[in-house]
Design an enzyme around this catalytic site. Structure first.
Site, PDB file in Angstrom:
ATOM      1  N   GLU A  33     107.665 -59.287 -19.372  1.00  0.00           N
ATOM      2  CA  GLU A  33     108.083 -60.176 -18.002  1.00  0.00           C
ATOM      3  C   GLU A  33     107.660 -61.782 -18.048  1.00  0.00           C
ATOM      4  O   GLU A  33     106.430 -61.200 -18.338  1.00  0.00           O
ATOM      5  CB  GLU A  33     107.983 -59.755 -16.914  1.00  0.00           C
ATOM      6  CG  GLU A  33     108.819 -59.995 -15.808  1.00  0.00           C
ATOM      7  CD  GLU A  33     108.581 -59.303 -14.073  1.00  0.00           C
ATOM      8  OE1 GLU A  33     107.758 -58.316 -14.541  1.00  0.00           O
ATOM      9  OE2 GLU A  33     109.564 -59.404 -13.618  1.00  0.00           O
ATOM     10  N   ARG A 259      96.436 -47.975 -21.849  1.00  0.00           N
ATOM     11  CA  ARG A 259      96.629 -50.167 -21.673  1.00  0.00           C
ATOM     12  C   ARG A 259      94.745 -50.482 -22.052  1.00  0.00           C
ATOM     13  O   ARG A 259      94.339 -49.697 -21.691  1.00  0.00           O
ATOM     14  CB  ARG A 259      96.800 -49.981 -20.342  1.00  0.00           C
ATOM     15  CG  ARG A 259      96.768 -50.311 -18.961  1.00  0.00           C
ATOM     16  CD  ARG A 259      97.039 -50.681 -17.990  1.00  0.00           C
ATOM     17  NE  ARG A 259      96.492 -51.719 -17.508  1.00  0.00           N
ATOM     18  CZ  ARG A 259      98.009 -52.529 -17.840  1.00  0.00           C
ATOM     19  NH1 ARG A 259      98.731 -52.295 -17.620  1.00  0.00           N
ATOM     20  NH2 ARG A 259      97.464 -53.862 -16.881  1.00  0.00           N
ATOM     21  N   LYS A 269      98.283 -60.521 -15.352  1.00  0.00           N
ATOM     22  CA  LYS A 269      98.826 -60.995 -15.125  1.00  0.00           C
ATOM     23  C   LYS A 269      98.752 -62.233 -13.386  1.00  0.00           C
ATOM     24  O   LYS A 269      99.130 -62.958 -13.056  1.00  0.00           O
ATOM     25  CB  LYS A 269     100.385 -61.309 -14.909  1.00  0.00           C
ATOM     26  CG  LYS A 269     100.550 -61.495 -16.243  1.00  0.00           C
ATOM     27  CD  LYS A 269     102.224 -61.613 -17.282  1.00  0.00           C
ATOM     28  CE  LYS A 269     102.905 -60.387 -17.201  1.00  0.00           C
ATOM     29  NZ  LYS A 269     103.935 -59.841 -17.487  1.00  0.00           N
TER      30      LYS A 269
HETATM   31  P1  ATP Z   1     100.163 -57.277 -15.823  1.00  0.00           P
HETATM   32  O1  ATP Z   1      99.758 -55.962 -15.766  1.00  0.00           O
HETATM   33  O2  ATP Z   1      99.811 -57.517 -16.624  1.00  0.00           O
HETATM   34  O3  ATP Z   1     101.021 -57.901 -15.639  1.00  0.00           O
HETATM   35  P2  ATP Z   1     102.304 -55.889 -17.294  1.00  0.00           P
HETATM   36  O4  ATP Z   1     102.904 -54.478 -17.740  1.00  0.00           O
HETATM   37  O5  ATP Z   1     103.139 -55.783 -15.839  1.00  0.00           O
HETATM   38  O6  ATP Z   1     101.553 -57.128 -17.157  1.00  0.00           O
HETATM   39  P3  ATP Z   1     104.686 -56.676 -19.061  1.00  0.00           P
HETATM   40  O7  ATP Z   1     104.969 -58.368 -19.431  1.00  0.00           O
HETATM   41  O8  ATP Z   1     105.514 -56.265 -18.600  1.00  0.00           O
HETATM   42  O9  ATP Z   1     103.354 -57.049 -18.032  1.00  0.00           O
HETATM   43  O10 ATP Z   1     103.982 -55.740 -20.430  1.00  0.00           O
HETATM   44  C1  ATP Z   1     105.132 -55.969 -21.210  1.00  0.00           C
HETATM   45  C2  ATP Z   1     104.689 -54.929 -22.711  1.00  0.00           C
HETATM   46  O11 ATP Z   1     103.234 -55.093 -22.550  1.00  0.00           O
HETATM   47  C3  ATP Z   1     104.431 -54.078 -21.468  1.00  0.00           C
HETATM   48  O12 ATP Z   1     105.551 -52.816 -22.717  1.00  0.00           O
HETATM   49  C4  ATP Z   1     103.374 -53.315 -20.512  1.00  0.00           C
HETATM   50  O13 ATP Z   1     103.176 -51.975 -20.745  1.00  0.00           O
HETATM   51  C5  ATP Z   1     102.627 -54.201 -22.237  1.00  0.00           C
HETATM   52  N1  ATP Z   1     100.717 -53.573 -21.456  1.00  0.00           N
HETATM   53  C6  ATP Z   1     100.861 -54.468 -20.662  1.00  0.00           C
HETATM   54  N2  ATP Z   1      99.601 -55.036 -20.234  1.00  0.00           N
HETATM   55  C7  ATP Z   1      98.602 -53.774 -21.104  1.00  0.00           C
HETATM   56  C8  ATP Z   1      97.941 -53.435 -21.795  1.00  0.00           C
HETATM   57  N3  ATP Z   1      96.159 -53.824 -20.459  1.00  0.00           N
HETATM   58  N4  ATP Z   1      97.920 -52.585 -22.710  1.00  0.00           N
HETATM   59  C9  ATP Z   1      98.353 -52.467 -23.625  1.00  0.00           C
HETATM   60  N5  ATP Z   1      99.441 -52.906 -23.330  1.00  0.00           N
HETATM   61  C10 ATP Z   1     100.073 -53.633 -22.049  1.00  0.00           C
HETATM   62 MG    MG Z   2     105.879 -54.889 -16.638  1.00  0.00          MG
HETATM   63 MG    MG Z   3     103.320 -56.532 -14.116  1.00  0.00          MG
END
Ligand code: ATP
Ligand code: MG
Ligand code: MG
Length: 551
Positions: A33, A259, A269
């Site tokens: 995102e 994760r 983020k």
């Molecule tokens: P955040 O919690 O930091 O906002 P998010 O999961 O909302 O992260 P996205 O932009 O939706 O961020 O993530 C893109 C991809 O990266 C998704 O498939 C998510 O599952 C993966 N991802 C995000 N954080 C991690 C992590 N700490 N370890 C492994 N994969 C991750």
């Molecule tokens: Mg997400």
């Molecule tokens: Mg998020």
């Protein structure tokens, strides 16, 4: 052995390939995102998704999951594109956006309404939460749940046309308010957001939810294995419900992995954005940040991050990885590949009394002790030198391996010198050392005495004045996020940046390009920071040495 499955996802894929599932195709996607910069956790997902496609000759798409226009921006898109490329991966075809599918998703929402499987709900957000129930109690049906198809079509069209305000109503899938899995209790699939969208402009004022968009986008792109983190495990039944109940062109499947959590930092983020917005750090690419761009600026190589992701593996159990592992990964890469140099961080003047003013002797040192192919570097030895202040002690402790009054040390790659005089200022601070060099000791040990050790040095007249930024961990606590009572801000390390404004690097580094990396002997690994100007070089310390020699 690259022919063996290396993790459970690969096992699943190999089983699928064996059974001819998906006609033998492997299509993955990385779906960020664009609401912030990527961090080290995303690197794990990038390596897994792109790496899996590479391993099985498949394809991996880069898709921006852009259903929350208020939080997203082109700046974030650009940074993500550049970070994925920098890590060494290339996506299949064009960059994709969930917003590319807004027309189709809207049609599919109408499809559900027509099938009696979606309804416009006019409960307030607060009421909706109350009706939702809890883990132990079933939810209750909304009084609007039985609106007719015609009424729903009419209301949904009014939502789309902008006739309602944000929060007045939402479109919900009609599934089961008593489902044990709360995600199936009539989830919201469209909500009103009167926001300009970075891709679709002002075309829409209703936006699909993550759950309504994700699996359908996977299906539209022919994604076979939709790999996400474990917190989406409970969403999988909903993912499958949409795939089953819509005329999608393919049936992707979702798989979850744990994760990455790293100690001494935060990988969210939202929290990283707070650090940026509150100016606790200097932007998303501050070298203390666990963002890809921060790690890059810190001196991490793409290979070191990919190796780290390999080392930690892919499993279904959550844990916390030690920051030391990430540091070890970059240290290993730089130990093998970074040329050596000398840099005095906190200098003290050392005058070589038996070296005439204006005279200059060039010494040749290997650029890398274990890699002859990297060539040699030349360092000038002159009357006026600089050494590290902490390499001198007026009153040395026992077993002192460095310089002290009357004692001898070797200057790395040059001569053995002996300190003959200590010059103090009015306050008693040491401002200069006077020493003589032993001309017999270039490349040879003295026969009648033993120097204390080896120290680094530069010529004061032929060095590159520079600023060196030494970073410590951003948090003082291993798990800054772990204490429910206390906010992660409380654990920010006030000394996470130590600046050496008067550092001097050996002359050969004068034109070193931004991002070039060195081992500063006895100090650690450093890289040229983009703040460097023609008049002033800036180096960042990437990581210290595991073992400092001769200290
Ligand atoms: P955040 O919690 O930091 O906002 P998010 O999961 O909302 O992260 P996205 O932009 O939706 O961020 O993530 C893109 C991809 O990266 C998704 O498939 C998510 O599952 C993966 N991802 C995000 N954080 C991690 C992590 N700490 N370890 C492994 N994969 C991750
Ligand atoms: Mg997400
Ligand atoms: Mg998020």
């Amino acid at each position: 052995d690259s022919s063996k499955p290396t993790n459970f996802i690969h096992q699943i894929i190999e089983e699928d390939l064996k059974n001819g599932v998906n006609d033998g195709k492997v299509v993955t996607r990385f779906p960020p995102e664009p609401n912030g910069y990527l961090h080290i956790g995303h690197a794990k997902s990038i390596c897994l998704n792109f790496g899996t496609a590479l391993k099985y000759g498949g394809q991996c798409n880069l898709r921006f999951d852009d259903t929350n226009p208020e939080k997203e921006s082109q700046e974030y898109i650009d940074s993500i594109v550049s970070d994925v490329r920098w890590l060494g991966f290339e996506w299949s075809g064009d960059i994709r956006y969930t917003s590319d599918y807004f027309d189709t998703l809207h049609e599919w929402a109408l499809h559900l309404i027509n099938e009696g499987k979606a309804y416009v709900d006019s409960l307030s957000a607060h009421e909706m939460r109350e009706y939702r129930g809890t883990l132990t109690e079933p939810g209750k049906n909304s009084p609007y749940r039985d609106r007719s198809v015609e009424e729903n079509l009419d209301l949904f069209e009014k939502m789309r046309a902008g006739a309602f305000d944000e929060g007045d109503c939402v479109l919900r899938a009609k599934i089961d308010m008593a489902a044990a899995n709360i995600n199936l209790r009539d989830p919201v699939i469209y909500r009103i957001r009167k926001a300009h969208h970075h891709q679709s402009g002002d075309k829409w004022c209703i936006y699909p939810s993550y759950d309504f968009a994700h699996g359908q986008s996977d299906a539209l792109e022919g994604v076979t294995h939709s790999i996400c983190t474990l917190e989406f495990e409970d969403h999988r039944p909903l993912y499958d419900w949409f795939v089953e109940n819509l005329p999608v062109p393919a049936k992707p499947r979702q798989y979850e992995f744990a994760r990455l959590n790293l100690n001494y930092t935060v990988t969210s983020k939202r929290k990283l954005k707070l650090l940026v917005d509150e100016q606790k750090v200097n932007g998303w690419n501050d070298p203390r940040m666990p963002t890809i761009s921060g790690l890059r600026r810190r001196g991490y190589t793409p290979a070191s991050i990919r190796n780290f992701c390999d080392m930690i593996g892919v499993t279904r159990s959550n844990g916390i990885v030690d920051m030391g592992m990430l540091e070890a990964a970059v240290r290993e890469d730089l130990d093998a590949n970074a040329p050596r140099a000398m840099c005095v961080l906190d200098p003290i003047k050392l005058t070589i009394t038996n070296m005439p003013e204006g005279e200059l002797a060039w010494f040749e040192l290997p650029a890398h002790p274990k890699d002859e192919a990297m060539g040699i570097r030349k360092v000038p030895f002159t009357r006026n030198l600089l050494i590290e202040r902490e390499d001198f002690a007026e009153v040395p402790p026992k077993k002192w391996k460095r310089l002290a009054p009357g004692e001898a040390v070797r200057l790395r790659g040059a001569y053995v010198i002996r300190c003959e005089e200590v010059v103090l200022d009015e306050t008693g601070e040491v401002v200069e050392l006077k020493a003589s060099f032993d001309p017999q000791t270039h490349g040879a040990n003295p026969t009648d005495y033993k120097p204390n050790g080896v120290i680094h040095w530069v010529s004061a007249d032929n060095a590159v004045p520079c600023e060196v930024r030494a970073y410590e961990r951003l948090f003082t606590e291993p798990n800054p996020d772990g204490d429910k009572e206390r906010d992660f801000h409380e654990f920010i390390n006030p000394e996470s940046l130590v600046v050496y404004p008067r550092a001097h690097a050996e002359i050969g580094l004068k034109h070193a390009a931004v991002e070039s990396r060195y081992q500063f002997e006895r100090q650690g690994y450093f890289c040229v920071d983009p703040d460097t100007t023609e008049n002033r070089m800036v180096f960042n310390r990437t990581v210290g040495l595991r073992d400092s020699w001769a200290k």
